[in-house]
Design a protein around this motif. Structure first.
Motif, short mmCIF file in Angstrom:
data_model
loop_
_atom_site.label_atom_id
_atom_site.label_comp_id
_atom_site.label_asym_id
_atom_site.label_seq_id
_atom_site.Cartn_x
_atom_site.Cartn_y
_atom_site.Cartn_z
N LYS A 36 16.03 -116.23 22.30
CA LYS A 36 16.21 -114.96 21.59
C LYS A 36 15.00 -114.07 21.79
N ILE A 80 23.11 -119.98 17.59
CA ILE A 80 22.38 -120.67 16.52
C ILE A 80 22.11 -119.75 15.33
N MET A 205 12.39 -127.23 14.73
CA MET A 205 12.00 -126.10 15.57
C MET A 205 10.55 -126.32 16.01
N SER A 206 9.94 -125.32 16.61
CA SER A 206 8.59 -125.51 17.18
C SER A 206 7.60 -126.17 16.22
N ARG A 221 15.65 -127.40 18.38
CA ARG A 221 15.82 -126.04 18.93
C ARG A 221 14.45 -125.40 19.02
N GLY A 223 11.73 -122.55 20.51
CA GLY A 223 11.46 -121.26 21.14
C GLY A 223 9.98 -121.10 21.42
N THR A 224 9.23 -120.79 20.37
CA THR A 224 7.80 -120.46 20.48
C THR A 224 6.97 -121.50 21.25
N ARG A 230 6.95 -114.75 19.96
CA ARG A 230 7.86 -113.61 20.17
C ARG A 230 7.28 -112.40 19.48
C1 LIG Z 1 14.39 -118.82 16.39
C2 LIG Z 1 15.11 -120.03 16.03
C3 LIG Z 1 14.68 -121.30 16.48
C4 LIG Z 1 13.40 -121.50 17.29
O1 LIG Z 1 12.28 -121.23 16.51
P1 LIG Z 1 10.80 -121.51 17.06
O2 LIG Z 1 10.01 -121.66 15.83
O3 LIG Z 1 10.43 -120.34 17.88
O4 LIG Z 1 10.86 -122.76 17.85
C5 LIG Z 1 15.44 -122.40 16.13
N1 LIG Z 1 16.56 -122.28 15.39
C6 LIG Z 1 17.02 -121.09 14.95
C7 LIG Z 1 18.27 -121.04 14.15
C8 LIG Z 1 16.31 -119.93 15.26
O5 LIG Z 1 16.77 -118.75 14.81
#
Ligand SMILES: *Cc1c(COP(=O)(O)O)cnc(C)c1O
Length: 233
Positions: A36, A80, A205-206, A221, A223-224, A230
């Motif tokens: 995203k 997601i 998440m991260s 999941r 991202g960062t 971001r």
């Molecule tokens: C943005 C997001 C993530 C990833 O988050 P990070 O902290 O960047 O790893 C995971 N799950 C959902 C639902 C998100 O919106």
């Protein structure tokens, strides 16, 4: 692309260490790359490093970004983020899985479009395990149980498991409790609905995926930690 390779190695080490701590196998945990707000080029770099599972939290952004891709056709794309009913049609065409089903009405709309398209969509039921009002998801177990039979009757959707977003806090105990709650609910559903073969617990998440793995996550999941910070949420 080296920036990404190094981060991926670091993430793999964290996954490995967490799995070892709780006696699980690395293969039990899928890594979903969250792209995203990032350009398609980031996904392409991750793809070149072997990642195949990608997540977006907005339907429109996902379609704009991935709709024009050439190649990367064996990626799996997951929604997601919250699904609005007026985006259900695009979502039905575009995603391989919607991880964020939190209302019967949304499921009904998604199912109808999937039926039109002649496809069966994998879904996860999202649960708000943190109690934070800003988060989506079924607010509690009883809300989920009140909806599940209607969702189960939708023949173009296939429930694979549960998803949650952990609470926004550094307090490990609170984060862990939230993941443990989802895991307990997952076990309860598995025993009540053995015919569903529920297999996916999408959490972590991260900042908290080690805790999630220790509490039974099968899909994190990220991202960062993979792509860097971001500029907007
Ligand atoms: C943005 C997001 C993530 C990833 O988050 P990070 O902290 O960047 O790893 C995971 N799950 C959902 C639902 C998100 O919106």
């Amino acid at each position: 692309m080296d920036y990404l390779r190094e981060r991926l190695v670091a993430i793999e080490e964290r996954i490995e260490a967490a799995s070892v701590r709780c006696g699980r196998k690395r293969e039990e945990i899928e890594l979903l790359a969250v792209t995203k707000t990032l350009p398609l080029a980031c996904a392409e770099d991750a793809y070149a490093l072997g990642l195949r599972l990608f997540g977006e939290n907005r339907v429109k952004e996902a379609v704009e970004k991935y709709g024009n891709r050439s190649g990367m056709m064996d990626t799996r794309l997951h929604l997601i983020g919250h699904l609005q009913r007026n985006k259900a049609r695009d979502a039905s065409r575009f995603f391989d899985c919607v991880e964020s089903i939190d209302k019967t009405e949304t499921a009904i709309a998604l199912n109808a479009y999937c039926a039109q398209a002649g496809k069966t969509m994998d879904i996860l039921l999202e649960v708000n395990t943190s109690g934070e009002v800003s988060k989506s998801g079924f607010p509690d177990d009883s809300a989920l149980f009140a909806s599940i039979d209607s969702i189960l009757s939708l023949s173009n959707l296939r429930i694979q498991g549960l998803m949650t977003v952990g609470p926004l806090t550094d307090e490990e105990r609170i984060v862990r409790a939230s993941f443990a709650r989802l895991r307990e609910l997952f076990e309860k559903l598995k025993s009540l609905y053995p015919e569903l073969y529920l297999s996916v617990l999408s959490m972590g998440m991260s900042g908290d995926f080690e805790l999630a793995i220790e509490e039974g996550s099968t899909r994190i999941r990220v991202g960062t930690a993979l792509f860097g910070p971001r500029t907007y949420a």
